[in-house]
Design an enzyme around this catalytic site. Structure first.
Site, PDB file in Angstrom:
ATOM      1  N   HIS A 130       0.953  -1.218   0.013  1.00 26.83           N
ATOM      2  CA  HIS A 130      -0.049  -0.038   0.082  1.00 26.83           C
ATOM      3  C   HIS A 130       0.728   1.409   0.005  1.00 26.83           C
ATOM      4  CE1 HIS A 130       0.885   0.060   4.275  1.00 26.83           C
ATOM      5  NE2 HIS A 130       0.665   1.341   4.238  1.00 26.83           N
TER       6      HIS A 130
HETATM    7  C1  UD1 Z   1      -2.166   6.218   5.088  1.00 27.14           C
HETATM    8  C2  UD1 Z   1      -0.826   6.925   5.763  1.00 27.14           C
HETATM    9  C3  UD1 Z   1       0.341   5.700   5.814  1.00 27.14           C
HETATM   10  C4  UD1 Z   1      -0.124   4.282   6.237  1.00 27.14           C
HETATM   11  C5  UD1 Z   1      -1.760   4.059   5.670  1.00 27.14           C
HETATM   12  C6  UD1 Z   1      -2.203   2.883   6.659  1.00 27.14           C
HETATM   13  C7  UD1 Z   1      -0.464   9.139   5.229  1.00 27.14           C
HETATM   14  C8  UD1 Z   1       0.544  10.403   4.571  1.00 27.14           C
HETATM   15  N1  UD1 Z   1      -0.218   7.887   4.765  1.00 27.14           N
HETATM   16  O1  UD1 Z   1      -1.764   5.875   3.725  1.00 27.14           O
HETATM   17  O2  UD1 Z   1       1.368   6.122   6.425  1.00 27.14           O
HETATM   18  O3  UD1 Z   1       0.574   3.527   6.151  1.00 27.14           O
HETATM   19  O4  UD1 Z   1      -2.561   5.051   5.734  1.00 27.14           O
HETATM   20  O5  UD1 Z   1      -3.188   2.131   5.794  1.00 27.14           O
HETATM   21  O6  UD1 Z   1      -1.087   9.564   6.161  1.00 27.14           O
HETATM   22  N2  UD1 Z   1      -8.870   5.222  -0.025  1.00 27.14           N
HETATM   23  C9  UD1 Z   1      -9.952   4.615  -0.049  1.00 27.14           C
HETATM   24  N3  UD1 Z   1     -10.819   4.039   1.224  1.00 27.14           N
HETATM   25  C10 UD1 Z   1     -10.513   4.628   2.348  1.00 27.14           C
HETATM   26  C11 UD1 Z   1      -8.957   5.244   2.378  1.00 27.14           C
HETATM   27  C12 UD1 Z   1      -8.630   5.437   1.509  1.00 27.14           C
HETATM   28  O7  UD1 Z   1     -10.670   4.308  -1.121  1.00 27.14           O
HETATM   29  O8  UD1 Z   1     -11.238   4.361   3.186  1.00 27.14           O
HETATM   30  C13 UD1 Z   1      -7.807   5.696  -1.157  1.00 27.14           C
HETATM   31  C14 UD1 Z   1      -8.344   6.929  -1.817  1.00 27.14           C
HETATM   32  O9  UD1 Z   1      -8.078   6.576  -3.073  1.00 27.14           O
HETATM   33  C15 UD1 Z   1      -6.915   7.718  -1.274  1.00 27.14           C
HETATM   34  C16 UD1 Z   1      -5.930   6.380  -1.021  1.00 27.14           C
HETATM   35  O10 UD1 Z   1      -6.583   5.427  -0.709  1.00 27.14           O
HETATM   36  O11 UD1 Z   1      -6.873   8.700  -1.895  1.00 27.14           O
HETATM   37  C17 UD1 Z   1      -4.692   6.828  -0.006  1.00 27.14           C
HETATM   38  O12 UD1 Z   1      -5.349   7.130   1.140  1.00 27.14           O
HETATM   39  P1  UD1 Z   1      -4.724   8.247   2.439  1.00 27.14           P
HETATM   40  O13 UD1 Z   1      -5.254   8.148   3.593  1.00 27.14           O
HETATM   41  O14 UD1 Z   1      -4.569   9.456   1.577  1.00 27.14           O
HETATM   42  O15 UD1 Z   1      -3.259   7.355   2.455  1.00 27.14           O
HETATM   43  P2  UD1 Z   1      -2.904   5.869   2.685  1.00 27.14           P
HETATM   44  O16 UD1 Z   1      -2.357   5.286   1.260  1.00 27.14           O
HETATM   45  O17 UD1 Z   1      -4.197   4.905   3.241  1.00 27.14           O
HETATM   46  N1  UDP Z   2      -4.398  -5.020   8.621  1.00 24.17           N
HETATM   47  C1  UDP Z   2      -5.683  -5.337   8.441  1.00 24.17           C
HETATM   48  N2  UDP Z   2      -6.459  -5.678   7.623  1.00 24.17           N
HETATM   49  C2  UDP Z   2      -5.847  -5.853   6.512  1.00 24.17           C
HETATM   50  C3  UDP Z   2      -4.471  -5.385   6.009  1.00 24.17           C
HETATM   51  C4  UDP Z   2      -3.690  -4.884   7.415  1.00 24.17           C
HETATM   52  O1  UDP Z   2      -6.268  -5.536   9.454  1.00 24.17           O
HETATM   53  O2  UDP Z   2      -6.236  -6.245   5.331  1.00 24.17           O
HETATM   54  C5  UDP Z   2      -3.828  -4.624   9.809  1.00 24.17           C
HETATM   55  C6  UDP Z   2      -2.377  -5.224   9.958  1.00 24.17           C
HETATM   56  O3  UDP Z   2      -2.756  -6.288  10.723  1.00 24.17           O
HETATM   57  C7  UDP Z   2      -1.677  -4.215  10.897  1.00 24.17           C
HETATM   58  C8  UDP Z   2      -2.275  -2.570  10.283  1.00 24.17           C
HETATM   59  O4  UDP Z   2      -3.305  -3.379   9.774  1.00 24.17           O
HETATM   60  O5  UDP Z   2      -2.024  -4.291  12.258  1.00 24.17           O
HETATM   61  C9  UDP Z   2      -1.283  -2.303   9.398  1.00 24.17           C
HETATM   62  O6  UDP Z   2      -1.688  -1.273   8.741  1.00 24.17           O
HETATM   63  P1  UDP Z   2      -1.325  -0.793   7.371  1.00 24.17           P
HETATM   64  O7  UDP Z   2      -0.527  -1.821   6.769  1.00 24.17           O
HETATM   65  O8  UDP Z   2      -2.740  -0.190   6.619  1.00 24.17           O
HETATM   66  O9  UDP Z   2      -0.300   0.417   7.805  1.00 24.17           O
HETATM   67  P2  UDP Z   2       1.204   0.650   8.451  1.00 24.17           P
HETATM   68  O10 UDP Z   2       1.244  -0.151   9.392  1.00 24.17           O
HETATM   69  O11 UDP Z   2       2.032   0.274   7.363  1.00 24.17           O
HETATM   70  O12 UDP Z   2       1.017   2.106   8.725  1.00 24.17           O
END
Ligand code: UD1
Ligand code: UDP
Length: 386
Positions: free
Chosen positions: A222
């Protein structure tokens, strides 16, 4: 209201899960002393990225949801800052708890520190030393806005010291005289607590996905560098598809919505090929209990997630990290996680190295005793003792 009023700020999936450890410890050991208000920025909003965790993990329900949603960094963060500021003024909490390194963390740090509310940063001190990652800037700014900083690992604690934080500071603690602690990781508390509960779902989950213990690889992707750089995303997935087919081992991929969006828009042909492959199973994000079951049951993990890297260690699975560097450096030093970037040659080499079961690998206890949340809360209480 007697006791301490604490404003917990979450927004993204991993923070919602982390806050469960704090909510649970408050309910169990500090009820009557610590009162929690939960603010959800709404950064994540799909059911499987947010509500599912509140339902499953008995987390304090949000008292406020800012509903900020997805946007560019500037717009998303500024909407959060504005919304958090309003709640801070209305609620006047004793302190604010922030988790990790997302834009929700950054917004909380800026809003609270500018209004002189003490900031408590859980998961402080982690560094990738790569400032092109949005998370690295968020971490540095959040740490330098904090009053109590809880570092989960030795490496994180050392990073704080090398940035000028002094472990010998004595109370009263303030943003100008912050206190740093070396603790464990609250996600280890969660893994211990929820692993048993998750077992109840095992039969149904393995059946539904048609997988067996030790006979599948778990993959998550991701990070923006992997989803938004088409060549990297393609290199990773083409390599994994060919390895899965060559070794005839199923790859379960619960993909973040951003990865699916990127695949559909940038690599529609590859997305079709993957969907047709017998050994690739792309599924929507799963719940935390399902995720830890998959982590416990799989042969190995391939990921760019920070949280999933650590969970590979909790559940004693080798891990291939789709990044150039990691904040959880002890995993790499330990030899149970390997950094492969998005390089097909390295992915293949480490995959072949890890795919056979390795009874020789060791998983020392890097992440505390499972009671980190209790320790953090007792230190917060101490800060407010008259
Ligand atoms: C964010 C965090 C990242 C973390 C991740 C955990 C920042 C800069 N990044 O990244 O550090 O590892 O969350 O998962 O804060 N989207 C959906 N549905 C949702 C949420 C997001 O479709 O419920 C899609 C949208 O297209 C959005 C994209 O995901 O533009 C990115 O979402 P965003 O919250 O900006 O960043 P993450 O990649 O989720
Ligand atoms: N996780 C989850 N479902 C998924 C993928 C991840 O519950 O489909 C959980 C995972 O077990 C961990 C957390 O989400 O506890 C990690 O989040 P993510 O990978 O989104 O972000 P990061 O840790 O890289 O910020």
């Amino acid at each position: 209201m007697p006791g301490i009023k604490l404003l917990n700020i979450v927004g993204a999936r991993p923070q919602i899960i982390k806050s469960s450890a704090i909510s649970r410890a408050i309910r169990k050991n500090f009820s009557g002393e610590i009162f929690e208000i939960l603010l959800h920025t709404g950064q994540h909003y799909d059911r499987e990225m947010s509500d599912v965790f509140f339902d499953e993990l008995e987390i304090h329900r949000p008292d406020y949801n800012l509903g900020v949603g997805s946007a560019g960094h500037g717009r998303q963060t500024s909407l959060m800052i504005t919304g958090i500021e309003e709640v801070l003024i209305k609620e006047n909490p004793d302190c604010v708890i922030l988790y990790g390194d997302t834009n929700s963390t950054l917004a909380g740090a800026v809003s609270a520190s500018k209004l002189h509310f003490p900031v408590i940063h859980i998961e402080a001190g982690l560094r990738s030393f790569n400032k092109t990652m949005p998370e690295e800037l968020n971490r540095i700014i959040s740490d330098h806005s904090s009053t109590l900083l809880f570092a989960p690992t030795n490496a994180a604690f050392k990073n704080l010291m090398s940035e000028g934080f002094r472990p010998e500071n004595s109370p009263p603690y303030t943003i100008n005289n912050p206190k740093i602690y070396l603790t464990g990781d609250i996600m280890f508390d969660n893994a211990l607590f929820f692993a048993k509960l998750a077992e109840k779902k095992k039969g149904e989950l393995l059946n539904r996905l048609s997988i067996e213990k030790d006979n599948f690889v778990l993959v998550t992707i991701h990070r923006d560098m992997n989803t938004d750089e088409t060549e990297r995303l393609s290199d990773i997935l083409v390599t994994l598809k060919s390895l899965a087919e060559e070794k005839q081992i199923t790859h379960i991929m619960p993909l973040h919505p951003r990865t699916i969006i990127s695949l559909k828009n940038r690599l529609p042909e590859l997305y079709k090929d993957l969907s047709k492959s017998k050994y690739i199973s792309i599924i929507p994000p799963v719940s935390y209990l399902e995720m830890i079951l998959l982590e416990k049951q799989c042969r190995m993990i391939i990921t760019d997630s920070g949280g999933v890297q650590k969970e590979s260690h909790f559940f004693k699975k080798p891990c291939i990290v789709l990044r150039k560097e990691t904040e959880w450096i002890e995993l790499v030093t330990n030899g149970t996680a390997r950094l492969v970037d998005a390089d097909p040659v390295k992915i293949r080499e480490e995959f072949l190295n890890f795919i056979d079961l390795h009874p020789g690998l060791e998983y020392p206890g890097f992440y505390g005793d499972g009671k980190t949340a209790e320790f953090i809360l007792s230190e917060i209480l101490l800060m407010f003792e008259k």
